[in-house]
Design an enzyme around this catalytic site. Sequence first.
Site, PDB file in Angstrom:
ATOM      1  N   HIS A  42      -1.454  -5.950   5.680  1.00  0.00           N
ATOM      2  CA  HIS A  42      -0.812  -6.796   6.687  1.00  0.00           C
ATOM      3  C   HIS A  42      -1.716  -7.084   7.885  1.00  0.00           C
ATOM      4  O   HIS A  42      -1.467  -8.011   8.633  1.00  0.00           O
ATOM      5  CB  HIS A  42       0.552  -6.244   7.110  1.00  0.00           C
ATOM      6  CG  HIS A  42       0.479  -5.004   7.929  1.00  0.00           C
ATOM      7  ND1 HIS A  42       0.411  -3.753   7.374  1.00  0.00           N
ATOM      8  CD2 HIS A  42       0.465  -4.824   9.260  1.00  0.00           C
ATOM      9  CE1 HIS A  42       0.357  -2.861   8.336  1.00  0.00           C
ATOM     10  NE2 HIS A  42       0.381  -3.479   9.483  1.00  0.00           N
ATOM     11  N   LYS A  70       0.854  -1.188   0.000  1.00  0.00           N
ATOM     12  CA  LYS A  70       0.000   0.000   0.000  1.00  0.00           C
ATOM     13  C   LYS A  70       0.893   1.242   0.000  1.00  0.00           C
ATOM     14  O   LYS A  70       2.066   1.124   0.383  1.00  0.00           O
ATOM     15  CB  LYS A  70      -0.923  -0.024   1.204  1.00  0.00           C
ATOM     16  CG  LYS A  70      -0.211   0.290   2.522  1.00  0.00           C
ATOM     17  CD  LYS A  70      -1.159   0.687   3.607  1.00  0.00           C
ATOM     18  CE  LYS A  70      -0.447   1.457   4.672  1.00  0.00           C
ATOM     19  NZ  LYS A  70      -1.158   1.878   5.811  1.00  0.00           N
ATOM     20  N   ASP A 130      -4.963   6.298   4.491  1.00  0.00           N
ATOM     21  CA  ASP A 130      -3.867   5.496   5.019  1.00  0.00           C
ATOM     22  C   ASP A 130      -4.374   4.281   5.790  1.00  0.00           C
ATOM     23  O   ASP A 130      -3.729   3.232   5.788  1.00  0.00           O
ATOM     24  CB  ASP A 130      -3.002   6.383   5.940  1.00  0.00           C
ATOM     25  CG  ASP A 130      -1.674   5.733   6.296  1.00  0.00           C
ATOM     26  OD1 ASP A 130      -1.070   5.106   5.401  1.00  0.00           O
ATOM     27  OD2 ASP A 130      -1.234   5.839   7.452  1.00  0.00           O
ATOM     28  N   LYS A 136      -2.482 -10.908  10.567  1.00  0.00           N
ATOM     29  CA  LYS A 136      -2.337 -10.976  12.023  1.00  0.00           C
ATOM     30  C   LYS A 136      -3.082 -12.187  12.566  1.00  0.00           C
ATOM     31  O   LYS A 136      -4.208 -12.473  12.142  1.00  0.00           O
ATOM     32  CB  LYS A 136      -2.847  -9.685  12.666  1.00  0.00           C
ATOM     33  CG  LYS A 136      -1.904  -8.506  12.379  1.00  0.00           C
ATOM     34  CD  LYS A 136      -2.380  -7.241  13.044  1.00  0.00           C
ATOM     35  CE  LYS A 136      -1.471  -6.070  12.704  1.00  0.00           C
ATOM     36  NZ  LYS A 136      -0.222  -6.046  13.461  1.00  0.00           N
ATOM     37  N   HIS A 180      -7.109  -1.071   5.839  1.00  0.00           N
ATOM     38  CA  HIS A 180      -7.101  -1.934   7.020  1.00  0.00           C
ATOM     39  C   HIS A 180      -8.465  -2.034   7.704  1.00  0.00           C
ATOM     40  O   HIS A 180      -8.947  -3.129   7.989  1.00  0.00           O
ATOM     41  CB  HIS A 180      -6.087  -1.432   8.051  1.00  0.00           C
ATOM     42  CG  HIS A 180      -4.707  -1.277   7.503  1.00  0.00           C
ATOM     43  ND1 HIS A 180      -4.115  -2.215   6.695  1.00  0.00           N
ATOM     44  CD2 HIS A 180      -3.797  -0.280   7.630  1.00  0.00           C
ATOM     45  CE1 HIS A 180      -2.899  -1.812   6.365  1.00  0.00           C
ATOM     46  NE2 HIS A 180      -2.688  -0.636   6.910  1.00  0.00           N
ATOM     47  N   LYS A 222      -3.889   9.051  15.034  1.00  0.00           N
ATOM     48  CA  LYS A 222      -2.517   9.176  15.531  1.00  0.00           C
ATOM     49  C   LYS A 222      -2.540   9.995  16.812  1.00  0.00           C
ATOM     50  O   LYS A 222      -3.469  10.755  17.055  1.00  0.00           O
ATOM     51  CB  LYS A 222      -1.655   9.876  14.481  1.00  0.00           C
ATOM     52  CG  LYS A 222      -1.360   8.972  13.282  1.00  0.00           C
ATOM     53  CD  LYS A 222      -0.211   9.497  12.479  1.00  0.00           C
ATOM     54  CE  LYS A 222       0.148   8.564  11.339  1.00  0.00           C
ATOM     55  NZ  LYS A 222       0.811   7.322  11.787  1.00  0.00           N
ATOM     56  N   LYS A 245      -1.872   2.765  22.328  1.00  0.00           N
ATOM     57  CA  LYS A 245      -1.702   2.042  21.073  1.00  0.00           C
ATOM     58  C   LYS A 245      -2.587   0.796  21.159  1.00  0.00           C
ATOM     59  O   LYS A 245      -2.327  -0.111  21.963  1.00  0.00           O
ATOM     60  CB  LYS A 245      -0.234   1.639  20.928  1.00  0.00           C
ATOM     61  CG  LYS A 245       0.045   0.798  19.719  1.00  0.00           C
ATOM     62  CD  LYS A 245       1.523   0.463  19.642  1.00  0.00           C
ATOM     63  CE  LYS A 245       1.742  -0.460  18.464  1.00  0.00           C
ATOM     64  NZ  LYS A 245       3.109  -0.523  18.033  1.00  0.00           N
ATOM     65  N   GLU A 277      -3.010   4.741  17.235  1.00  0.00           N
ATOM     66  CA  GLU A 277      -1.556   4.792  17.387  1.00  0.00           C
ATOM     67  C   GLU A 277      -1.204   5.863  18.397  1.00  0.00           C
ATOM     68  O   GLU A 277      -1.883   6.897  18.458  1.00  0.00           O
ATOM     69  CB  GLU A 277      -0.894   5.147  16.048  1.00  0.00           C
ATOM     70  CG  GLU A 277      -1.132   4.130  14.952  1.00  0.00           C
ATOM     71  CD  GLU A 277      -0.551   4.618  13.632  1.00  0.00           C
ATOM     72  OE1 GLU A 277       0.551   4.191  13.295  1.00  0.00           O
ATOM     73  OE2 GLU A 277      -1.202   5.441  12.964  1.00  0.00           O
TER      74      GLU A 277
HETATM   75  P1  NAP Z   1      11.831   4.193   1.568  1.00  0.00           P
HETATM   76  O1  NAP Z   1      12.493   3.942   2.896  1.00  0.00           O
HETATM   77  O2  NAP Z   1      11.817   5.578   1.031  1.00  0.00           O
HETATM   78  O3  NAP Z   1      12.544   3.219   0.524  1.00  0.00           O
HETATM   79  C1  NAP Z   1      12.347   3.321  -0.850  1.00  0.00           C
HETATM   80  C2  NAP Z   1      13.190   2.253  -1.535  1.00  0.00           C
HETATM   81  O4  NAP Z   1      12.983   2.336  -2.942  1.00  0.00           O
HETATM   82  C3  NAP Z   1      14.692   2.421  -1.303  1.00  0.00           C
HETATM   83  O5  NAP Z   1      15.280   1.143  -1.242  1.00  0.00           O
HETATM   84  C4  NAP Z   1      15.130   3.155  -2.561  1.00  0.00           C
HETATM   85  O6  NAP Z   1      16.512   2.932  -2.779  1.00  0.00           O
HETATM   86  C5  NAP Z   1      14.245   2.464  -3.606  1.00  0.00           C
HETATM   87  N1  NAP Z   1      14.070   3.267  -4.806  1.00  0.00           N
HETATM   88  C6  NAP Z   1      13.620   4.542  -4.899  1.00  0.00           C
HETATM   89  N2  NAP Z   1      13.595   4.935  -6.192  1.00  0.00           N
HETATM   90  C7  NAP Z   1      14.026   3.885  -6.917  1.00  0.00           C
HETATM   91  C8  NAP Z   1      14.212   3.658  -8.300  1.00  0.00           C
HETATM   92  N3  NAP Z   1      13.980   4.612  -9.217  1.00  0.00           N
HETATM   93  N4  NAP Z   1      14.657   2.451  -8.699  1.00  0.00           N
HETATM   94  C9  NAP Z   1      14.911   1.460  -7.816  1.00  0.00           C
HETATM   95  N5  NAP Z   1      14.743   1.613  -6.485  1.00  0.00           N
HETATM   96  C10 NAP Z   1      14.313   2.809  -6.052  1.00  0.00           C
HETATM   97  O7  NAP Z   1      10.317   3.702   1.578  1.00  0.00           O
HETATM   98  P2  NAP Z   1       9.651   2.577   2.520  1.00  0.00           P
HETATM   99  O8  NAP Z   1       9.264   3.197   3.812  1.00  0.00           O
HETATM  100  O9  NAP Z   1      10.502   1.359   2.535  1.00  0.00           O
HETATM  101  O10 NAP Z   1       8.291   2.306   1.754  1.00  0.00           O
HETATM  102  C11 NAP Z   1       8.200   1.620   0.528  1.00  0.00           C
HETATM  103  C12 NAP Z   1       6.731   1.531   0.130  1.00  0.00           C
HETATM  104  O11 NAP Z   1       6.036   0.766   1.103  1.00  0.00           O
HETATM  105  C13 NAP Z   1       6.047   2.895   0.092  1.00  0.00           C
HETATM  106  O12 NAP Z   1       5.072   2.913  -0.928  1.00  0.00           O
HETATM  107  C14 NAP Z   1       5.385   2.977   1.453  1.00  0.00           C
HETATM  108  O13 NAP Z   1       4.256   3.821   1.451  1.00  0.00           O
HETATM  109  C15 NAP Z   1       4.995   1.537   1.667  1.00  0.00           C
HETATM  110  N6  NAP Z   1       4.849   1.160   3.080  1.00  0.00           N
HETATM  111  C16 NAP Z   1       5.856   1.418   3.961  1.00  0.00           C
HETATM  112  C17 NAP Z   1       5.717   1.037   5.292  1.00  0.00           C
HETATM  113  C18 NAP Z   1       6.826   1.258   6.307  1.00  0.00           C
HETATM  114  O14 NAP Z   1       6.652   0.863   7.462  1.00  0.00           O
HETATM  115  N7  NAP Z   1       7.948   1.822   5.919  1.00  0.00           N
HETATM  116  C19 NAP Z   1       4.531   0.405   5.719  1.00  0.00           C
HETATM  117  C20 NAP Z   1       3.532   0.135   4.779  1.00  0.00           C
HETATM  118  C21 NAP Z   1       3.713   0.524   3.460  1.00  0.00           C
HETATM  119  P3  NAP Z   1      17.430   3.935  -3.687  1.00  0.00           P
HETATM  120  O15 NAP Z   1      17.057   5.335  -3.302  1.00  0.00           O
HETATM  121  O16 NAP Z   1      18.833   3.545  -3.369  1.00  0.00           O
HETATM  122  O17 NAP Z   1      17.066   3.609  -5.087  1.00  0.00           O
END
Ligand code: NAP
Length: 486
Positions: free
Chosen positions: A175, A145, A232, A179, A237, A337, A342, A213
């Site tokens: 996710h 998502k 969100d 659970k 969810h 939030k 929580k 949260e």
């Molecule tokens: P993030 O920390 O910003 O990580 C983004 C990843 O994508 C990095 O590995 C980045 O590495 C890579 N990336 C960015 N541009 C790219 C490109 N052009 N080609 C290849 N790789 C690229 O984001 P995140 O928090 O992991 O979240 C990822 C997704 O999951 C998002 O859509 C977010 O909304 C969703 N999500 C996240 C969470 C959470 O807890 N974090 C929970 C639910 C959903 P480089 O910059 O080195 O390319």
Amino acid sequence: MATPRPLDLVIFGGTGDLAMRKLLPALYHLHCDALLTPEARIIGVARDSLDDDGYRAFSREQAQRFLGRDFRADDWQTFADRLAYAQVDALQADSFGTLAERLGQRPEGQRVFYLSTAPSLFSAICRHLETARLVAPDSRVVLEKPLGHDLASSRQINDEVGRHFGEEQIYRIDHYLGKEPVQNLLALRFGNALFEPLWRREWVRDVQITVAEQVGVESRGDFYDRVGAMRDMVQNHLLQLLCIVAMEPPASINPDAVRDEKLKILRALRPFTTADVATRSVRGQYRAGASSGQPVPGYLEEPGIARDSHTETFVALKAKINTWRWAGVPFFLRTGKRMQEKVAEIVINFRSVPHSIFGVPSSPIHANRMVIRMQPEETVDLHLLAKQPGDVMQLHPVRLNLDFAEAFRSRRLEAYERLLMDVMRGNLTLFVRRDEQEAAWRWVEPIIEGWEQSGERPKPYTAGTWGPSASSALPSRDGLCWHEEI
Ligand code: NAP
């Protein structure tokens, strides 16, 4: 039995927060429990220039942080042997060569592409995977998502991914469905004869679903300010949890049998009119307050937030389901939030006894209640009345705790572990089908539009509370109250 094919799990966004916080720790636990086949490989993909050893070193450092006491150096060492890295820019077709080389080493492998990147990259990733001939008819793609901002953008993403992968190859993660207590709700409802006769309007007074949260927007202000709590949390969810509570018994646990029933509920949700938006929805935004005894800033003071932002950090809704089973039963949904605690829980409030023989008037406060908690602990409690020991017939509320940890001493899988196993096994039951996702957008969109048209600001609430006072008014108009107010 056929020998399982070697797995190649490719994580796009392999250096990102989600990969480090959730995916690699989940895979590490599966590895330690010998649930990964010996040949399974995990290939992290991102633009950063790393080699395999560099990726392993980075992952190890992050794993120590996120696994905490579960990190064991010798187990990590054997797990790290599975890790590899491919430097790819998702937007550049010619950079997929390194990945193709890696995957080409074993063309017979089962390929799973986990898209843990911004959704704006999904289309390019799928297109370039296909151009590089990396998509086999049985390859799978996992989508994180948020899948779009509204119905139109979610359709666009689904269309683009759908050009390269069939619906049966697409695993849309929610996710919450992974659970353990949510799956136990399915088991309790459909594995026992006890609950089904009561699971209807005649015996259920109301249902409450809360995902609260304590944290604020943390470092994700910029992202959150464009999204808000409705998109969100509620669209995905909370509505998925509502479906699990409300759906009719499916004919089997097969993916489409379950998803057909969930879809019927989403389609039976009564649409909000403009008047309903005013009376059956509350949106709020936290202002400065305290959390765990510490002062915390208001939403508008958080980094990355527009100073005049109307983005909601809290939503409460009174939903209604137009079916014979649920007519007249309010489903209260709430998420926020910077809340007091929580908590993620589903509360089924049963009706009071029709006549009390114990001399005290029957009261909703003493009615039976089933509480399915996903956070902070995973439990299912039944609230009953029993006689208090002593020489008088005095009733007292007691809690029957279905202690699954005690009953089943095996380790419980975290949601991501369970869902990753399902992806590897090709089991789509706990993943959201396209039509479900679109039905959910169709229901939430008029509420978001109603808020925008009203021009009103979200109602302020103090950080560390249960949201705006209007939230309490939502059930109280029906003579009810939220679970924590009892
Ligand atoms: P993030 O920390 O910003 O990580 C983004 C990843 O994508 C990095 O590995 C980045 O590495 C890579 N990336 C960015 N541009 C790219 C490109 N052009 N080609 C290849 N790789 C690229 O984001 P995140 O928090 O992991 O979240 C990822 C997704 O999951 C998002 O859509 C977010 O909304 C969703 N999500 C996240 C969470 C959470 O807890 N974090 C929970 C639910 C959903 P480089 O910059 O080195 O390319």
